[in-house]
Design an enzyme around this catalytic site. Sequence first.
Site, PDB file in Angstrom:
ATOM      1  N   HIS A 162      -1.266  -0.321 -10.051  1.00 53.56           N
ATOM      2  CA  HIS A 162      -1.857  -1.294  -9.107  1.00 53.56           C
ATOM      3  C   HIS A 162      -2.238  -2.602  -9.815  1.00 53.56           C
ATOM      4  O   HIS A 162      -3.398  -3.013  -9.809  1.00 53.56           O
ATOM      5  CB  HIS A 162      -3.082  -0.697  -8.397  1.00 53.56           C
ATOM      6  N   ARG A 192       0.860  -1.176   0.000  1.00 57.20           N
ATOM      7  CA  ARG A 192       0.000   0.000   0.000  1.00 57.20           C
ATOM      8  C   ARG A 192       0.899   1.230   0.000  1.00 57.20           C
ATOM      9  O   ARG A 192       1.937   1.244   0.672  1.00 57.20           O
ATOM     10  CB  ARG A 192      -0.914   0.023   1.240  1.00 57.20           C
TER      11      ARG A 192
HETATM   12  P1  NAP Z   1      -1.077 -11.370   5.390  1.00 57.65           P
HETATM   13  O1  NAP Z   1      -1.160 -12.810   5.040  1.00 57.65           O
HETATM   14  O2  NAP Z   1      -1.974 -10.829   6.442  1.00 57.65           O
HETATM   15  O3  NAP Z   1       0.457 -11.082   5.781  1.00 57.65           O
HETATM   16  C1  NAP Z   1       0.884  -9.871   6.293  1.00 57.65           C
HETATM   17  C2  NAP Z   1       2.339 -10.004   6.751  1.00 57.65           C
HETATM   18  O4  NAP Z   1       2.771  -8.731   7.232  1.00 57.65           O
HETATM   19  C3  NAP Z   1       2.506 -10.985   7.901  1.00 57.65           C
HETATM   20  O5  NAP Z   1       3.718 -11.692   7.789  1.00 57.65           O
HETATM   21  C4  NAP Z   1       2.547 -10.067   9.123  1.00 57.65           C
HETATM   22  O6  NAP Z   1       3.267 -10.574  10.234  1.00 57.65           O
HETATM   23  C5  NAP Z   1       3.300  -8.884   8.543  1.00 57.65           C
HETATM   24  N1  NAP Z   1       3.046  -7.684   9.352  1.00 57.65           N
HETATM   25  C6  NAP Z   1       1.881  -7.038   9.572  1.00 57.65           C
HETATM   26  N2  NAP Z   1       2.079  -5.983  10.401  1.00 57.65           N
HETATM   27  C7  NAP Z   1       3.394  -5.977  10.698  1.00 57.65           C
HETATM   28  C8  NAP Z   1       4.209  -5.163  11.522  1.00 57.65           C
HETATM   29  N3  NAP Z   1       3.707  -4.124  12.212  1.00 57.65           N
HETATM   30  N4  NAP Z   1       5.524  -5.455  11.616  1.00 57.65           N
HETATM   31  C9  NAP Z   1       6.045  -6.507  10.949  1.00 57.65           C
HETATM   32  N5  NAP Z   1       5.335  -7.322  10.145  1.00 57.65           N
HETATM   33  C10 NAP Z   1       4.018  -7.065  10.031  1.00 57.65           C
HETATM   34  O7  NAP Z   1      -1.315 -10.457   4.090  1.00 57.65           O
HETATM   35  P2  NAP Z   1      -1.067 -10.852   2.552  1.00 57.65           P
HETATM   36  O8  NAP Z   1      -2.216 -11.643   2.030  1.00 57.65           O
HETATM   37  O9  NAP Z   1       0.298 -11.430   2.427  1.00 57.65           O
HETATM   38  O10 NAP Z   1      -1.175  -9.402   1.871  1.00 57.65           O
HETATM   39  C11 NAP Z   1      -0.295  -8.348   2.239  1.00 57.65           C
HETATM   40  C12 NAP Z   1      -0.753  -7.036   1.631  1.00 57.65           C
HETATM   41  O11 NAP Z   1      -0.538  -7.038   0.220  1.00 57.65           O
HETATM   42  C13 NAP Z   1      -2.246  -6.753   1.730  1.00 57.65           C
HETATM   43  O12 NAP Z   1      -2.595  -6.245   3.009  1.00 57.65           O
HETATM   44  C14 NAP Z   1      -2.447  -5.721   0.639  1.00 57.65           C
HETATM   45  O13 NAP Z   1      -2.219  -4.435   1.169  1.00 57.65           O
HETATM   46  C15 NAP Z   1      -1.337  -6.032  -0.357  1.00 57.65           C
HETATM   47  N6  NAP Z   1      -1.853  -6.490  -1.665  1.00 57.65           N
HETATM   48  C16 NAP Z   1      -1.504  -5.798  -2.778  1.00 57.65           C
HETATM   49  C17 NAP Z   1      -1.959  -6.207  -4.026  1.00 57.65           C
HETATM   50  C18 NAP Z   1      -1.559  -5.470  -5.290  1.00 57.65           C
HETATM   51  O14 NAP Z   1      -2.042  -5.784  -6.377  1.00 57.65           O
HETATM   52  N7  NAP Z   1      -0.669  -4.508  -5.214  1.00 57.65           N
HETATM   53  C19 NAP Z   1      -2.780  -7.350  -4.144  1.00 57.65           C
HETATM   54  C20 NAP Z   1      -3.116  -8.033  -2.985  1.00 57.65           C
HETATM   55  C21 NAP Z   1      -2.657  -7.600  -1.736  1.00 57.65           C
HETATM   56  P3  NAP Z   1       2.765 -11.912  10.994  1.00 57.65           P
HETATM   57  O15 NAP Z   1       3.079 -13.050  10.034  1.00 57.65           O
HETATM   58  O16 NAP Z   1       3.586 -11.971  12.207  1.00 57.65           O
HETATM   59  O17 NAP Z   1       1.287 -11.733  11.220  1.00 57.65           O
END
Ligand code: NAP
Length: 314
Positions: free
Chosen positions: A277, A229
Site C-alpha cells: 500500500h 482498494r
Molecule cells: P475520485 O476523484 O472520487 O474519482 C473516482 C473516479 O471513479 C471517478 O472518475 C468516478 O466517476 C469513478 N467511479 C466511481 N464509481 C464508479 C462506478 N460505479 N462506475 C464507474 N466509475 C466510477 O477519487 P480519487 O481521488 O481519484 O481516488 C480514487 C481511489 O484511489 C480512492 O477512493 C482510494 O480508494 C484510492 N487511493 C489509493 C491510494 C494508494 O496508495 N493505493 C492512495 C490514494 C487513494 P465520476 O468521475 O463519474 O464520478
Amino acid sequence: MLPPIALVTRLNREEEQAWLEVLRRAMPEERILPFGELEPQERRLAEIAIVANPDPADVAALPGLSFIHSLWAGVERLVMELGVTAPPIVRLVDPELSRVMAEAVLAWTYYLQRDMPAYRKSQTEKMWAPREYRHPGDVAIGLLGLGALGTESAARLTQAGFRVEGWSRSPKVLENVVTHHGEEGLKTLLASSDILVCLLPLTAETRGLLNAERLALMPEGASLINFARGAVVVAEDLLAALDRGHLDHAVLDVFEKEPLEEGSPFWAHPGVTVLPHISAPTTPVTAARIVAGNIAAWRASGTLPKTVDRQRGY
Ligand code: NAP
C-alpha cells in the site's frame, strides 16, 4: 476565541504528533487538539474534526461538528464506519497526491511494458532470453476511474506515449483519452486493455467489480495494476485467471485485509507483484496546506469543497 479543532485518529502516538505539528504550522491561527486532550466542554463546542482512521465512537462524541476533514483521499472506510447520519465529509484532494499516484502508475506500467517480471524470472533461471520490445504506442492502457488520481495518471501515460482509454461513472471528455462509461463502456474498455489500471473508489457498485466474467473479457496475456482498494477485485477470480495464463501479471498495492496475511497465495504467486500500500502516500506538508485552505474558506464564507456523496459512497 474560536472553538478548538479536534484531531481524531487511530494512528500511533508519534504519527499523530507529527500530523499535529504539521497541521498547527499550516494554520497557526487555529487551536488544534488531539481528541484525547479535549475537555468535555470543548468536545461539545468543536465544529471541525480532522480525521485519519478515527474511532467512530470518538467522532460521535463530538456532537457539534459542522464537517469532518479526512487526511486521506480514500474515504470508503470512513463512510462505512460513520454511517449516513454523520456530518459532511471533505476528503483530501491534493495535486501532490495525484502527482505521486500518476508517477506510480507510470512506473509500474513501465515495469509491465518492459517485461521486468519476465526478466527477473529469466535471471533466477540463468536464462538469456531477450523478448520483443513493445513500443508504448502499441500498448493499450485501460484506466478504471477518471477522478483526481485517474485524470492525472491518464495525462502522464499519454505524455509517455501510451494509448489510454478510461472509464468513469459519468461521461467525461479528456484530451488524448478515449473515454467510456456504463456497463457497455466497461466491456469495451476491458476488451481492449493490455494493462488495466484500477483507480476506482470502493463502493457498493465497485465491490467485486473485477470478477471472473469481467476479467475473462480482457485480452489473453493482459495485466492488472490495482492501486485502488483490494475488494474491487475478486481475489480468487484473479488468481484463477493468472493460473490458467489468461492474465500474465498483477501488480497489487491494496488488499481486502492489510497487512496482507502470511497465508495469502498472492505472496508467492509468480504472476503477482505485492506492494505494501505504497503507491500514493499522503505528503503531510501539502495535505496540511490543503486542509488549512479548506478550513480558512469555511471560516470566511461557510463554503466547503465538494463533500462525499453518502449515497454514491465516494
Ligand atoms: P475520485 O476523484 O472520487 O474519482 C473516482 C473516479 O471513479 C471517478 O472518475 C468516478 O466517476 C469513478 N467511479 C466511481 N464509481 C464508479 C462506478 N460505479 N462506475 C464507474 N466509475 C466510477 O477519487 P480519487 O481521488 O481519484 O481516488 C480514487 C481511489 O484511489 C480512492 O477512493 C482510494 O480508494 C484510492 N487511493 C489509493 C491510494 C494508494 O496508495 N493505493 C492512495 C490514494 C487513494 P465520476 O468521475 O463519474 O464520478
